[in-house]
Design an enzyme around this catalytic site. Structure first.
Site, PDB file in Angstrom:
ATOM      1  N   ASP A   8       0.788  -1.377  -0.102  1.00  0.00           N
ATOM      2  CA  ASP A   8       0.002   0.158  -0.340  1.00  0.00           C
ATOM      3  C   ASP A   8       0.637   1.207  -0.279  1.00  0.00           C
ATOM      4  OD1 ASP A   8      -2.104   2.470   0.535  1.00  0.00           O
ATOM      5  OD2 ASP A   8      -2.349   1.687   2.746  1.00  0.00           O
ATOM      6  N   LYS A  70       2.665  12.001  -3.441  1.00  0.00           N
ATOM      7  CA  LYS A  70       1.656  10.380  -4.419  1.00  0.00           C
ATOM      8  C   LYS A  70       0.883  11.002  -5.223  1.00  0.00           C
ATOM      9  CE  LYS A  70      -1.556   6.979  -3.573  1.00  0.00           C
ATOM     10  NZ  LYS A  70      -2.447   5.841  -1.765  1.00  0.00           N
ATOM     11  N   GLU A 147      -6.899   0.773  -4.168  1.00  0.00           N
ATOM     12  CA  GLU A 147      -7.639   0.512  -2.939  1.00  0.00           C
ATOM     13  C   GLU A 147      -8.285   0.099  -2.543  1.00  0.00           C
ATOM     14  OE1 GLU A 147      -6.290   4.218  -1.788  1.00  0.00           O
ATOM     15  OE2 GLU A 147      -3.420   4.033  -2.940  1.00  0.00           O
ATOM     16  N   ASP A 169     -13.057   5.052   1.465  1.00  0.00           N
ATOM     17  CA  ASP A 169     -11.762   5.274   1.726  1.00  0.00           C
ATOM     18  C   ASP A 169     -11.015   6.603   1.277  1.00  0.00           C
ATOM     19  OD1 ASP A 169      -8.879   4.920   1.227  1.00  0.00           O
ATOM     20  OD2 ASP A 169      -8.611   3.991  -0.711  1.00  0.00           O
TER      21      ASP A 169
END
Length: 576
Positions: A8, A70, A147, A169
């Site tokens: 992850d 990211k 994810e 999420d």
């Protein structure tokens, strides 16, 4: 067979897991912690730091510290440190290398393959950039996994009853929401939506800006252009946000934040949860639209949802949990760890690919529509969003002008009717056409989206029958030469990092460590016991050779192998 790890790669924290005894197991890092901060820094001594060490020095060294990279994946953004520019892929590769190294220490063997997760709403360029980061880190990326899908895999592994679940999420930098069905080993994504520029970072920045205003009112000092002061405020804002998830108020104290005409200036402010929620209400509200959209795209009402799963550290905020409960009519399901479930799901996908896990099947979907620009500037869809992957579709187009010997095709991703409102992927040239009147030449364009959500495009001139590959001329992804150069740099960094970590850490008492490991063997799976016994042999061999460097590294490996069992077993979701 070599292990495939699940990673992850988070905005704020990253996590790595592996399949042990048919279940996902989180691998702790060399500090014994189950997650690693996604922070990279170049210290004032010229040493690269990753993880907790980088985060600890961030306030004192903000100009050479990189966080939340990211968010910039797949873009032209570059990080400049000491006169050199680094791409988001290169910085992410350093984080991946650290996770790879931790996994190798735990497994006692080299790791070369991985499944890496990304936000469901990542574009083609962002997915390719993530694969490039894995390549630079020395990993063959076997699958790019969404994810929310990974979280659903972690939740659904031990459940046999048919269910329809929503995964909400909200991570450090991105937001995704997906609806999935789970039935007899099959996990199928029905729809997905989200926002790649919304996450916990925005809550921190919002609060930091507010605190800066309060400081200016209290002291008359303006600090918005003071990099170090703002770094301290950002850190304090993140801490306050976390504390207000369990407390109704917290006091923020920052002495010597700046210097004014009368000397040092300090900040002290008592922030209530109510005030924090009022400041950030617009950010919580921004998740409502995608949540409603995903239910509409899936064609279901809230009453058909079996469970709602909350994933990502930002879902600990009470305002977020209340909003989700009010919107769906269901209390969030408590039987899943928001920080670890994505890595566990990635490890499960890795187990499917390696053959360790059988009887499980995953069907994911395309996050965004894909198509080309027509002569009038409109978006011609070829693959609709939420189409099950992998998928291949073709469409025939014609030339717009007389006697064209080439045609340019512009490719976009998005949902708007006008191309300029969508995400441009690149320009593709098809040359060598037979000159003819407009509308006479027929060009078949084929779009293929693989299981990773990455796009491959080909074209065929139907008049000549000649098929040609098209090359991207506008891609923001790294070239092969850039990747190879970065791989060389990454290998050098990995070797120096390994030596530094081994040299900086004091050698544990080998005999005490061996006794502790011996006592833990009975609690381990067969595979973990085999690796631990091998590590114990290497400690004894290093002792006999009186090789201090080898003994230090062997003890470090044995400590990593023992850490999960010292802390206790991984909590599994409750059985339904």
């Amino acid at each position: 067979m070599a292990k495939i790890i699940g990673i992850d790669l988070g905005t704020t924290n990253s996590c790595v897991a592996v399949i042990e005894g048919g279940a996902g197991l989180i691998i702790p890092n060399t500090e014994g912690v189950r997650t690693t901060p996604s922070v990279v820094a170049l210290s004032k001594d010229g040493e690269w730091l990753v993880g907790a060490a980088a985060k600890r020095q961030a306030v004192a060294n903000p100009a050479r510290t990189v966080t939340s990279v990211k968010r910039e994946m797949g873009s032209l953004h570059r990080v400049s440190i000491d006169g050199r520019d680094y791409s988001p892929e290169e910085v992410s590769a350093m984080i991946l290398q650290r996770l790879k190294s931790d996994a190798e220490a735990y497994l006692g063997e080299p790791v070369t393959q991985a499944v890496i997760t990304v936000p469901a709403y990542f574009t083609d360029a962002q997915r390719k950039a993530t694969k490039d980061a894995g390549t630079i880190a020395g990993l063959k990326v076997e699958r790019i996994l969404n994810e929310p899908t990974a979280a659903a895999l972690a939740y659904g592994m031990h459940r046999q009853a048919d269910q329809t679940i929503m995964v909400y999420d909200l991570g450090g930098g991105t937001f995704d929401v997906s609806v999935l069905s789970i039935s007899d080993g099959l996990t199928q994504v029905l729809a997905t939506a989200g926002n790649n520029r919304l996450g916990g970072d925005d809550f921190d920045l919002c609060l930091a800006g507010f605190l800066a205003q309060q400081f200016t009112r209290q002291t008359g000092c303006e600090i918005k252009d003071d990099i170090q002061a703002m770094a301290r405020l950002r850190e304090a804002a993140e801490t306050a946000k976390i504390e207000l998830s369990r407390l109704t108020e917290t006091t923020i104290t920052l002495p010597f934040l700046a210097s004014g005409k009368k000397g040092p200036c300090h900040l002290q402010y008592t922030l209530t949860r109510e005030e924090f929620e009022r400041l950030t209400a617009h950010l919580v509200e921004a998740t409502v639209g995608p949540t409603k959209q995903v239910l509409e795209d899936a064609g279901i009402g809230c009453e058909r949802l079996s469970k709602v799963l909350l994933v990502g550290g930002s879902t600990h905020m009470p305002a977020v949990r209340r909003m989700v409960a009010q919107l769906t009519g269901k209390e969030p399901h408590p039987g899943i760890n928001p920080e670890e479930c994505v890595a566990i799901g990635a490890a499960l996908q890795a187990g499917m690919l390696s053959g360790e896990l059988r009887g499980m099947l995953l069907l994911d979907v395309s996050p965004l529509s894909l198509g080309v620009e027509t002569a009038d500037g409109f978006f011609s869809r070829m693959i609709d969003r939420n189409t099950v992957l992998p998928i291949r579709k073709s469409q025939v187009y014609t030339t717009a002008k007389n006697y064209q010997d080439s045609v340019e095709i512009r490719v976009y991703q998005g949902e708007h009717r006008l191309c300029r409102e969508n995400k441009w992927l690149g320009n593709f040239q098809l040359r060598g056409l037979r000159p003819a009147l407009r509308g006479s030449t027929l060009i078949e364009v084929s779009f293929e989206m693989d299981a990773n959500g990455i796009v491959h495009i080909t074209a065929k001139d139907q008049l000549s029958g000649q098929e040609q590959d098209m090359t991207v001329t506008g891609s923001v992804n790294m070239s092969r030469e850039d990747i190879e150069r970065s791989v060389r740099h990454a290998k050098a960094f990995a070797e120096l990092d390994c030596r530094r970590r081994a040299d900086a850490r004091p050698t544990a008492d080998p005999q005490a460590l061996l006794r502790r490991a011996e006592g833990l063997l009975a609690h381990m799976s067969k595979a973990a016991r085999r690796r631990t016994e091998g590590a114990m042999r290497r400690v004894r061999q290093a002792q006999r050779r009186q090789d201090e460097a080898l003994l230090r590294q062997a003890c470090l490996t044995l400590e990593c192998l023992c850490a999960p069992f010292v802390e206790g077993p991984v909590e599994q979701p409750t059985q339904e």
